[in-house]
Design an enzyme around this catalytic site. Structure first.
Site, PDB file in Angstrom:
ATOM      1  NE  ARG B  26      10.366  -7.571 -34.352  1.00 21.76           N
ATOM      2  CZ  ARG B  26      10.210  -6.874 -35.462  1.00 21.76           C
ATOM      3  NH1 ARG B  26      10.607  -5.631 -35.532  1.00 21.76           N
ATOM      4  NH2 ARG B  26       9.632  -7.384 -36.523  1.00 21.76           N
ATOM      5  NE  ARG B  39      12.860   4.758 -35.081  1.00 20.76           N
ATOM      6  CZ  ARG B  39      11.882   3.893 -35.380  1.00 20.76           C
ATOM      7  NH1 ARG B  39      11.992   2.655 -35.018  1.00 20.76           N
ATOM      8  NH2 ARG B  39      10.822   4.290 -36.059  1.00 20.76           N
TER       9      ARG B  39
END
Lengths: 336, 336
Positions: B26, B39
């Site tokens: 991650r 995002r």
């Protein structure tokens, strides 16, 4: 039967027993309709503070499943609430703490527990002992690490990141917090022992989130302060603790709880000489009966590799469990 | 440097390397402000399907932290969505499946993945290879058990009770489901390998909820069908898998991921001959820097007991992690 020691006690002391005693964590509630009916209009914390309800809920699974031990109906936050910490148990969430504990001042504000603060527990135990006969009564408390995790996070958490941040970042505050929690837990258990419980279980449910090195440095001394010298058999339980079993045994356990990830014969080799408790996967109870029966017999067989074995699940009964499966499972263990 | 094999590949093959390569699970996202900015207006699944975004997000942590490997930015449900399964990733929740998979008909309705369904991934990899130079690129896929758990539960779950109920109660349906998921995952990885990734990591994040016996019976054959004969080094990862390490290695791993619960020297004794990846507790990154540095050096030292070691966390980077700590951690490993 008056002079015979209860089966659970004999097993917990490592004596030879004809078959393992059996009980379940969270057997007192969740999956039982009679429990849900009783709790319909009563909050969790209130139900833990009313001796009549504690007695009735503790007895429900004994009546239904004929288990060999009753576990006192309570919650790990009960002594914290009794010591004045502002928290509640929210349905569907778990414990929620009004002001999370993160500083030395927060810790200093936690006052000791006086035995009188939990007189309701002593009263519930007196009611229970009058009813239980040969069924053992197990006292109940949460261990310092798991209690601290709720207080520091403010509620349940997945990674215990704030808890570990305090542990690593402010070890003095951490140890002061755990010392206070150990003192509270010790008093809570001593009240239960004075009232007559046969054994106690210390729940360190989330200790499995720690490495063994961190457990030994930050947790073990406090759990030992709780368990050392208690005058009844001590069961010490956590989830995902395969690597921690030796350290948890050293913290002062007569009986070490094991979850389903570690087979009992493997666990027996990690904590030589210790009685084990466990370790059927609670999810197995959702399987067809032949699977449940076969897995139960496997656990009984693996338990024979230990110096003693108390049959249990590897964690608490899931709420969706069919109570009739639990009853049949007890019959399988008791006829083994 | 053209003729030199990338450091991560040499370590994954068990060759002697001057110091362990380092990357993070991650690392591509969550903790980085530049990721959050990118995002802000793009859903998770959409971002995984746009080659330009996949490339940029995959590169962000490489630029910042100078890690030795990039992990393809994706999600384990991407190939399932590409194969037509109706699901979405809901912020704050995780994958949510419109119609949970629980019957033979549900399984039969899952169609195979065609390479063309994930052409966007191949395109992203081509863009990445033009940028990465000596930094290795790791392909990404979820393993059959973990994928099945989302499909059966309908989303994330704590105990995987419905998943295990299907496994125990309808093993034919279970194995059919896992076989389809293995086929989809295999195609997804083969597309990535054909496009040029240097290695792959198979995420069986929730396998640690299983006993070794259940893992071997219900999961291992399907993970082996994914991994067997792949032509690049295969990293196999799960959380809480201390007891499963030998079985996960047997499923076809060149490199076995280890979480912080099992010290690397202990893990090395459980899977002799295997390269290990791990295993700093992600929560340690919230500690003061001297603790982070000391724990990092401890992990590097313990990794020397294995035939090879790739430095990583024991699980993904937590969203609240300070990115600067990751950068400094990389420097410590790279100067070790």
């Amino acid at each position: 039967m008056g002079g015979t020691m209860k089966l659970l006690l004999r097993a917990a002391r490592g004596e030879a027993v004809p078959r393992p005693p059996v009980w379940f964590m969270r057997q007192a509630g969740r999956s039982l309709p009679e429990y849900r009916a009783l709790r319909a209009d009563v909050g969790m914390l209130e139900s833990c503070r009313r001796p009549d309800l504690v007695c009735e809920i503790t007895l429900q699974p004994v009546r239904r499943h004929k288990v060999d031990a009753a576990i006192l109906f309570s919650d790990i936050v009960v002594p914290l609430r009794a010591a004045g910490i502002d928290l509640d148990i929210v349905a569907g969430t778990g414990p929620v703490v009004a002001s999370p504990v993160r500083t030395a001042d927060d810790v200093a504000a936690i006052r000791p527990l006086e035995p009188g603060d939990v007189a309701f527990v002593a009263e519930a135990i007196r009611l229970l002992l009058a009813e239980l006969g040969e069924t053992a009564l197990i006292g109940f408390a949460g261990a310092p690490f798991t209690l601290a995790s709720y207080l520091v996070e403010g509620g349940p958490s997945r990674h215990h990141a704030k808890t570990k941040a305090l542990m690593y970042g402010a070890p003095d505050v951490w140890h002061a917090l755990c010392a206070r929690l150990a003192s509270i837990t010790r008093v809570f258990l001593e009240v239960q022992i004075a009232a007559g419980v046969d054994a106690v279980q210390l729940f360190d449910s989330w200790a499995g989130s720690l490495s063994e090195a961190d457990y030994r440095r930050y947790v073990l001394p406090h759990s030992r302060a709780v368990l050392d010298g208690l005058t009844v058999p001590r069961i010490h339980f956590g989830v995902g603790t395969g690597e921690l079993l030796p350290a948890m045994a050293e913290a002062g356990a007569d009986v070490v709880g094991v979850d389903w990830r570690t087979p009992l014969d493997v666990a027996a080799s990690r904590v030589p000489g210790k009685v084990l408790q466990g370790n059927l996967d609670p999810c197995v109870l959702t399987a067809p009966w032949p699977v449940v029966a076969a897995e139960t017999r496997r656990v009984v067989a693996e338990g024979k590799k230990a110096p003693g074995h108390i049959f249990n699940l590897g964690h608490g009964v899931l709420p969706e469990t069919d109570p009739d499966v639990l009853t049949r499972l007890v019959e399988v263990v008791q006829s083994s």
